[in-house]
Design an enzyme around this catalytic site. Structure first.
Site, PDB file in Angstrom:
ATOM      1  N   TYR A  83      33.939  24.580   2.584  1.00  0.00           N
ATOM      2  CA  TYR A  83      33.496  25.623   1.518  1.00  0.00           C
ATOM      3  C   TYR A  83      32.704  25.625   0.848  1.00  0.00           C
ATOM      4  CZ  TYR A  83      34.641  29.652  -1.322  1.00  0.00           C
ATOM      5  OH  TYR A  83      34.694  31.174  -0.978  1.00  0.00           O
ATOM      6  N   LYS A 128      32.024  29.473  -6.632  1.00  0.00           N
ATOM      7  CA  LYS A 128      33.298  30.566  -7.584  1.00  0.00           C
ATOM      8  C   LYS A 128      33.844  29.622  -8.657  1.00  0.00           C
ATOM      9  CE  LYS A 128      33.742  33.486  -3.899  1.00  0.00           C
ATOM     10  NZ  LYS A 128      33.478  34.267  -4.222  1.00  0.00           N
TER      11      LYS A 128
HETATM   12  O1  0WD Z   1      38.693  35.026   3.601  1.00  0.00           O
HETATM   13  C1  0WD Z   1      38.047  35.791   2.769  1.00  0.00           C
HETATM   14  N1  0WD Z   1      37.582  36.503   3.436  1.00  0.00           N
HETATM   15  C2  0WD Z   1      37.654  35.564   1.184  1.00  0.00           C
HETATM   16  C3  0WD Z   1      36.543  35.986   0.735  1.00  0.00           C
HETATM   17  C4  0WD Z   1      38.843  35.136   0.399  1.00  0.00           C
HETATM   18  C5  0WD Z   1      38.337  34.896  -0.913  1.00  0.00           C
HETATM   19  C6  0WD Z   1      37.223  35.449  -1.757  1.00  0.00           C
HETATM   20  N2  0WD Z   1      36.651  36.164  -0.794  1.00  0.00           N
HETATM   21  C7  0WD Z   1      35.414  36.731  -1.083  1.00  0.00           C
HETATM   22  C8  0WD Z   1      34.020  36.508  -0.672  1.00  0.00           C
HETATM   23  O2  0WD Z   1      33.845  35.306  -1.565  1.00  0.00           O
HETATM   24  C9  0WD Z   1      33.403  37.871  -1.171  1.00  0.00           C
HETATM   25  O3  0WD Z   1      33.530  37.382  -2.535  1.00  0.00           O
HETATM   26  O4  0WD Z   1      35.715  38.584  -1.253  1.00  0.00           O
HETATM   27  C10 0WD Z   1      34.347  38.851  -1.375  1.00  0.00           C
HETATM   28  C11 0WD Z   1      34.009  39.725   0.090  1.00  0.00           C
HETATM   29  O5  0WD Z   1      34.132  39.121   0.941  1.00  0.00           O
HETATM   30  P1  0WD Z   1      34.694  39.893   2.544  1.00  0.00           P
HETATM   31  O6  0WD Z   1      35.098  40.720   2.119  1.00  0.00           O
HETATM   32  O7  0WD Z   1      34.829  38.124   3.348  1.00  0.00           O
HETATM   33  O8  0WD Z   1      33.397  39.800   3.633  1.00  0.00           O
HETATM   34  P2  0WD Z   1      32.710  41.352   3.891  1.00  0.00           P
HETATM   35  O9  0WD Z   1      33.508  42.614   4.615  1.00  0.00           O
HETATM   36  O10 0WD Z   1      31.215  40.239   4.394  1.00  0.00           O
HETATM   37  O11 0WD Z   1      31.956  41.539   2.446  1.00  0.00           O
HETATM   38  C12 0WD Z   1      30.817  40.780   1.823  1.00  0.00           C
HETATM   39  C13 0WD Z   1      29.565  41.534   1.421  1.00  0.00           C
HETATM   40  C14 0WD Z   1      28.495  41.679   2.302  1.00  0.00           C
HETATM   41  O12 0WD Z   1      28.476  41.608   3.971  1.00  0.00           O
HETATM   42  P3  0WD Z   1      27.565  40.059   4.446  1.00  0.00           P
HETATM   43  O13 0WD Z   1      29.117  40.052   5.655  1.00  0.00           O
HETATM   44  O14 0WD Z   1      27.759  41.143   5.123  1.00  0.00           O
HETATM   45  O15 0WD Z   1      27.088  39.881   3.776  1.00  0.00           O
HETATM   46  O16 0WD Z   1      28.937  41.466  -0.035  1.00  0.00           O
HETATM   47  C15 0WD Z   1      27.566  41.794   0.747  1.00  0.00           C
HETATM   48  C16 0WD Z   1      27.508  43.120   1.456  1.00  0.00           C
HETATM   49  O17 0WD Z   1      27.622  43.361   2.098  1.00  0.00           O
HETATM   50  N3  0WD Z   1      25.655  41.209   0.015  1.00  0.00           N
HETATM   51  C17 0WD Z   1      25.524  41.482  -0.478  1.00  0.00           C
HETATM   52  N4  0WD Z   1      25.783  43.110  -1.729  1.00  0.00           N
HETATM   53  C18 0WD Z   1      24.588  42.716  -2.490  1.00  0.00           C
HETATM   54  N5  0WD Z   1      23.279  41.440  -2.475  1.00  0.00           N
HETATM   55  C19 0WD Z   1      24.366  40.374  -0.847  1.00  0.00           C
HETATM   56  C20 0WD Z   1      23.242  40.695  -1.648  1.00  0.00           C
HETATM   57  N6  0WD Z   1      22.697  40.035  -1.900  1.00  0.00           N
HETATM   58  N7  0WD Z   1      24.701  39.917   0.234  1.00  0.00           N
HETATM   59  C21 0WD Z   1      26.105  39.819   0.846  1.00  0.00           C
END
Ligand code: 0WD
Length: 254
Positions: free
Chosen positions: A155, A162
């Site tokens: 991580y 975080k």
């Molecule tokens: O296990 C997990 N999936 C966990 C996720 C466990 C605990 C926390 N999280 C957190 C992540 O760190 C994040 O903060 O949850 C949040 C959402 O993440 P997610 O649902 O796991 O991931 P995803 O569906 O990929 O959504 C995150 C999105 C990005 O997707 P991608 O994969 O294309 O990077 O964050 C957005 C983007 O849509 N994102 C941005 N939006 C605006 N500006 C940017 C940016 N520069 N970069 C990423």
């Protein structure tokens, strides 16, 4: 009618139907909230538009948090549409995939700065804009992970980010509390999303959680969504500055 009847909010960070933000948006919409969504870039727009249609949400434009003009544009559109808002969901994080494996000590200055900007500062940047539109108070929610508290394999810099994000939740809660704006985070257990696929050995982490979490399983975006609904709604009106674990209890053993 419903828990969120009459409430309007902006959800940022839906990439597809596996996104945690989508789980929260679904739960809030089902409880009667009106929702606006952003997308990051044209590739994701095509995925977000049909999801928005499913829950009757409005798509208010492209937002890349590294470009403040796009944040301003999205909030200008929300203000034009609704005049005020009641909640925001920030589910955005990014780090170079090459540094979500191996050793933290090898993190580069460039990627450290980029990770902090997108995964930490962006929540504060969004809070600045949202504060102005939360004229009747409100709820701000972000997503964090246990890697902020304890060292988790691979991580790395995201764990450091975080930890800073969780500290920002507390500082923002103090700054905005007198305006009846609450600021909280959900610390979600590992879920297989697009962002998670960038983390080294993610399948092993999922398996490890299944073996060791008190509930002997991982969690779903619908479960995170329901806790999100609680934190966005008036049910949690006495809660701010809080990090709520939705991780099948892993944090008590991990
Ligand atoms: O296990 C997990 N999936 C966990 C996720 C466990 C605990 C926390 N999280 C957190 C992540 O760190 C994040 O903060 O949850 C949040 C959402 O993440 P997610 O649902 O796991 O991931 P995803 O569906 O990929 O959504 C995150 C999105 C990005 O997707 P991608 O994969 O294309 O990077 O964050 C957005 C983007 O849509 N994102 C941005 N939006 C605006 N500006 C940017 C940016 N520069 N970069 C990423």
């Amino acid at each position: 009618t419903g828990l969120m009847a009459g409430k309007r909010g902006l959800v940022m960070g839906i990439a597809n139907n596996r996104s945690i933000a989508w789980g929260i948006a679904k739960a809030a919409a089902a409880a009667g909230a009106e929702i606006a969504l952003t997308y990051q870039g044209d590739a994701l727009r095509k995925r977000v538009e049909p999801l928005a249609a499913e829950i009757g949400a409005k798509v208010v434009g492209h937002c890349d948090v590294t470009d403040a003009t796009t944040i301003d544009a999205v909030f200008a559109e929300v203000e034009r549409l609704w005049g005020k808002i009641d909640f925001i969901v920030h589910a955005i994080a990014f780090s170079d995939k090459d540094q979500l494996t191996g050793r933290y000590v090898d993190t580069t200055e460039d990627n450290f700065a980029k990770t902090m900007l997108i995964s930490v500062y962006s929540f504060t940047a969004v809070a600045q804009r949202a504060e102005k539109l939360m004229t009747d108070g409100g709820s701000m929610l972000t997503l964090t992970y246990y890697g902020a508290e304890k060292v988790m394999p691979h991580y790395n810099v995201m764990g450091v980010a975080k930890a800073a994000l969780e500290a920002s939740v507390r500082y923002l809660a103090v700054d905005l509390g007198s305006r009846a704006i609450r600021v909280n985070a959900i610390s979600a257990g590992p879920i297989k999303t697009l962002a998670a696929s960038g983390i080294g050995d993610f399948r092993y982490i999922l398996r490890w959680n299944e073996y060791n979490a008190p509930l002997k399983r991982t969690v779903t975006i619908e479960e995170v969504g329901d806790t999100g609904l609680f934190l966005l709604s008036d049910l949690s009106r006495g809660v701010t500055g809080e990090i709520t674990h939705v991780d099948a209890g892993y944090h008590v053993v991990g």
